[in-house]
Design an enzyme around this catalytic site. Structure first.
Site, mmCIF file in Angstrom:
data_model
loop_
_atom_site.group_PDB
_atom_site.id
_atom_site.type_symbol
_atom_site.label_atom_id
_atom_site.label_comp_id
_atom_site.label_asym_id
_atom_site.label_seq_id
_atom_site.Cartn_x
_atom_site.Cartn_y
_atom_site.Cartn_z
ATOM 1 N N ASP A 121 2.105 -13.477 -9.073
ATOM 2 C CA ASP A 121 2.749 -12.251 -8.606
ATOM 3 C C ASP A 121 4.155 -12.616 -8.131
ATOM 4 O O ASP A 121 4.292 -13.366 -7.168
ATOM 5 C CB ASP A 121 1.898 -11.710 -7.433
ATOM 6 C CG ASP A 121 2.018 -10.222 -7.250
ATOM 7 O OD1 ASP A 121 3.143 -9.708 -7.386
ATOM 8 O OD2 ASP A 121 1.003 -9.577 -6.953
ATOM 9 N N ASP B 207 6.302 -7.529 -8.821
ATOM 10 C CA ASP B 207 6.151 -6.607 -7.699
ATOM 11 C C ASP B 207 7.334 -5.631 -7.663
ATOM 12 O O ASP B 207 8.496 -6.049 -7.801
ATOM 13 C CB ASP B 207 6.107 -7.434 -6.405
ATOM 14 C CG ASP B 207 5.769 -6.594 -5.191
ATOM 15 O OD1 ASP B 207 4.669 -6.025 -5.165
ATOM 16 O OD2 ASP B 207 6.604 -6.507 -4.268
ATOM 17 N N GLU C 152 5.245 -3.730 -11.977
ATOM 18 C CA GLU C 152 4.797 -2.642 -11.117
ATOM 19 C C GLU C 152 5.977 -1.700 -10.976
ATOM 20 O O GLU C 152 7.063 -2.119 -10.601
ATOM 21 C CB GLU C 152 4.388 -3.166 -9.744
ATOM 22 C CG GLU C 152 3.802 -2.066 -8.881
ATOM 23 C CD GLU C 152 3.846 -2.360 -7.393
ATOM 24 O OE1 GLU C 152 3.103 -1.729 -6.662
ATOM 25 O OE2 GLU C 152 4.660 -3.201 -6.957
ATOM 26 N N HIS D 33 -5.092 -3.526 -4.820
ATOM 27 C CA HIS D 33 -5.084 -3.896 -3.404
ATOM 28 C C HIS D 33 -4.289 -2.928 -2.532
ATOM 29 O O HIS D 33 -4.140 -3.175 -1.342
ATOM 30 C CB HIS D 33 -4.502 -5.306 -3.269
ATOM 31 C CG HIS D 33 -3.069 -5.379 -3.686
ATOM 32 N ND1 HIS D 33 -2.661 -5.179 -4.992
ATOM 33 C CD2 HIS D 33 -1.931 -5.561 -2.977
ATOM 34 C CE1 HIS D 33 -1.360 -5.259 -5.054
ATOM 35 N NE2 HIS D 33 -0.881 -5.484 -3.863
ATOM 36 N N ASP D 34 -3.755 -1.876 -3.135
ATOM 37 C CA ASP D 34 -2.931 -0.932 -2.376
ATOM 38 C C ASP D 34 -3.578 0.435 -2.197
ATOM 39 O O ASP D 34 -3.038 1.282 -1.484
ATOM 40 C CB ASP D 34 -1.583 -0.718 -3.088
ATOM 41 C CG ASP D 34 -0.672 -1.925 -2.977
ATOM 42 O OD1 ASP D 34 -0.760 -2.645 -1.971
ATOM 43 O OD2 ASP D 34 0.133 -2.140 -3.903
HETATM 44 C C1 NOJ Z 1 3.749 -3.565 -3.884
HETATM 45 C C2 NOJ Z 1 2.553 -4.395 -3.573
HETATM 46 O O1 NOJ Z 1 1.501 -4.052 -4.437
HETATM 47 C C3 NOJ Z 1 2.221 -4.156 -2.109
HETATM 48 O O2 NOJ Z 1 0.992 -4.717 -1.758
HETATM 49 C C4 NOJ Z 1 3.346 -4.703 -1.286
HETATM 50 O O3 NOJ Z 1 3.089 -4.433 0.078
HETATM 51 C C5 NOJ Z 1 4.676 -4.065 -1.691
HETATM 52 N N1 NOJ Z 1 4.851 -4.049 -3.110
HETATM 53 C C6 NOJ Z 1 5.835 -4.806 -1.080
HETATM 54 O O4 NOJ Z 1 6.004 -6.044 -1.693
#
Ligand code: NOJ
Length: 534
Positions: free
Chosen positions: A97, A198, A257, A319-320
């Site tokens: 990542d 990311d 992402e 994970h979000d």
């Molecule tokens: C996206 C990630 O998926 C998330 O977990 C993270 O907190 C933010 N970007 C900031 O890097």
């Protein structure tokens, strides 16, 4: 030759929560290595591991203080090399990542940059004068306040749109670009097979720093349309550079992402002539209600948005966001389980690379975490609002019924889901009808059938709108997928020569016997069927 990642089933590991090898309550790289046989037995062939680089862990690794080293909490660079070798031995590829929109405020670059305006690294970050008003209305997503933070030493403000501990890079600075590209080359040299990028579409900010306009969307947009702090067109230049570097290394993959929910925005990341990212994450399933029509429309939107030659992908959880089994829960645990099984059948039979989130194969859900145990800055900030924070989807993997599910011999960093005593790998592996066994069957079927891996997809219209039906075909092989989203039985008619004659290969409902397909199929509540058509 077909690229490996098009045939891959990806599995996302949140390393803090997967397997702890040293009893500190936090998962680590050696822990992941010890579970590679489990992963290869499951049938996945690529892992995306969330960040494990040196970090003060203000955003649990999404705040990197050294891009070229492993945080001691997760192990060492040698552990990482061992993990790569052990995964490759089993035919499993690895994606790391890359958090390149921002660093940690404890990165040596930011330390130098914030100490003196004259430092070379000062130009790696974004600065505005401290005097006067804040430059615009941009917000820190995880602090729910202005994204501009004071830095007294230089009399300036820096920009941080997540937490204040994540100062944002200035991607217009050529030296910064080179630093990050070198980081990518470094990991390619060590053997990583690609990166998940990311918040890739946030790298560039508006040149004039204009304020974002208002939006009605509260989560995750906090009432702003992010057209000036994210999603700027300049990012495509960087994507092209990154693609060139990946191509030089050979057989690597980049998946970005992207911020925002619009398929079009994500689709543009592939580049006009396919010379940018290999894939852009498709998060649209995370926003769909439990409805056949909604999922069909979502997949159709995505397929239509992709430029020619681009390869789709699908995700149910990460994970979000709260896990799929939790989002689709009902008052009846049996129906909830049947929905999780049906969702798996959909994810693993659509045209596109599936991303499975760790524990999804067990049907793991989410539970409320007591205030004192919260760890995620967003969760702490938004308490007592439920499930806006991200701890509930990050609880430890459920390996067995022993103390702490076999995840750690110490005290786990987050409490385990209460159901781990019955919902765990050991119990489900021993049970042929468990959701874990279903995942294995689905993955094996996908592997054995070209139509499911790479075939064309055509949606079929049945009479019952709660049945999602599609045909996947590659050469002579045809797979028919019927998914009943209703909690009542449903019918699907196979009358007509196109669909006549076939065999049921898999049902998500353990009660169904396999065998010949009749002219009309009766589906049990929430049943999914995969059939071979002659
Ligand atoms: C996206 C990630 O998926 C998330 O977990 C993270 O907190 C933010 N970007 C900031 O890097």
């Amino acid at each position: 030759m077909r690229e490996w990642w098009k045939d891959a089933v990806f599995y996302q590991i949140y390393p803090r929560s997967f397997m702890d090898s040293n009893g500190d309550g936090i998962g680590d790289l050696a822990g992941i290595e010890s579970k590679l046989d489990y992963l290869s037995g499951l049938g996945v062939n690529a892992l995306w591991i969330s960040p494990f680089f040196k970090s003060p862990m203000k955003d649990f690794g999404y705040d990197v203080s050294d891009y070229r080293d492993v945080d001691p909490m997760f192990g060492s660079l040698d552990d990482c090399k061992r993990l790569i070798a052990a995964a490759h031995q089993r035919g499993i590829r690895l994606l790391f990542d890359l958090v390149a929109n921002h660093s940690s405020n404890e990165h040596a670059w930011f330390r130098a940059a914030s100490a003196a305006k004259g430092a070379r690294e000062h130009g790696y970050y974004i600065w505005k004068p401290l005097a006067g008003r804040k430059p615009n209305n941009w917000k820190s997503l995880f602090e729910l306040r202005s994204a501009w933070y004071p830095n007294k030493a230089t009399g300036e403000r820096y920009l941080a749109t997540f937490t204040r501990f994540q100062p944002e890079f200035d991607w217009r600075n050529p030296e910064l670009r080179k630093e990050i590209y070198d980081v990518m080359r470094f990991w390619y040299g060590i053997g990583v097979d690609g990166f998940r990028l990311d918040v890739a579409t946030a790298y560039f900010k508006d040149e004039r720093f204009r304020s974002n306009p208002f939006s009605w969307n509260a989560v995750p947009d906090i009432f702003q349309r992010h057209i000036y702090d994210r999603n700027r067109p300049e990012v495509h230049e960087v994507f092209k550079d990154m693609r060139r570097i990946a191509d030089e290394a050979g057989e690597r993959v980049l998946i970005g992402e992207t911020h925002g929910q619009e398929a079009q925005l994500a689709a543009e990341c592939h580049g006009k002539s396919g010379d940018e990212l290999h894939m852009a994450f498709n998060f649209d399933f995370l926003n769909q209600p439990w409805s056949a029509a909604a999922f069909r429309a979502s997949a159709e939107r995505w397929y239509a948005a992709l430029p020619p030659g681009a390869w789709p992908n699908f995700t149910l959880s990460n994970h979000d966001r709260p896990r799929a089994a939790f989002r689709f829960r009902t008052g009846d645990p049996l129906v909830t389980e049947a929905r999780a099984r049906l969702a798996a059948a959909m994810l693993l039979t659509l045209r596109g690379s599936p991303f499975v989130y760790y524990g999804e194969e067990l049907g793991m859900g989410c539970q409320r975490i007591p205030k004192a145990a919260l760890r995620d800055p967003l969760g702490i900030r938004t308490w007592p609002l439920g499930f806006l924070g991200r701890d509930p989807e990050r609880t430890p993997m459920q390996w067995d019924a022993s103390a702490n599910s076999g995840f750690t011999s110490g005290r786990p960093w987050l409490p385990l889901n209460r159901d781990y005593v019955s919902r765990n790998v050991a119990a489900e592996a021993a049970e042929p009808d468990s959701i874990l066994s279903l995942y294995k069957r689905l993955l094996a079927l996908r592997k054995s059938r070209a139509s499911l891996r790479e075939g064309e997809l055509a949606f079929l219209d049945g009479e019952d709108r709660e049945v999602l039906a599609y045909l996947r075909s590659a050469g002579k092989e045809r797979s028919l997928v019927l998914l009943n989203f209703a909690s009542r039985p449903a019918r699907f008619s196979l009358a007509g020569p196109a669909l006549a004659g076939g065999e049921i290969l898999l049902s998500t409902d353990a009660a169904r016997g396999l065998g010949e397909l009749g002219a009309e199929v009766e589906l049990a509540p929430c049943e999914g069927l995969i059939c071979d058509l002659r």
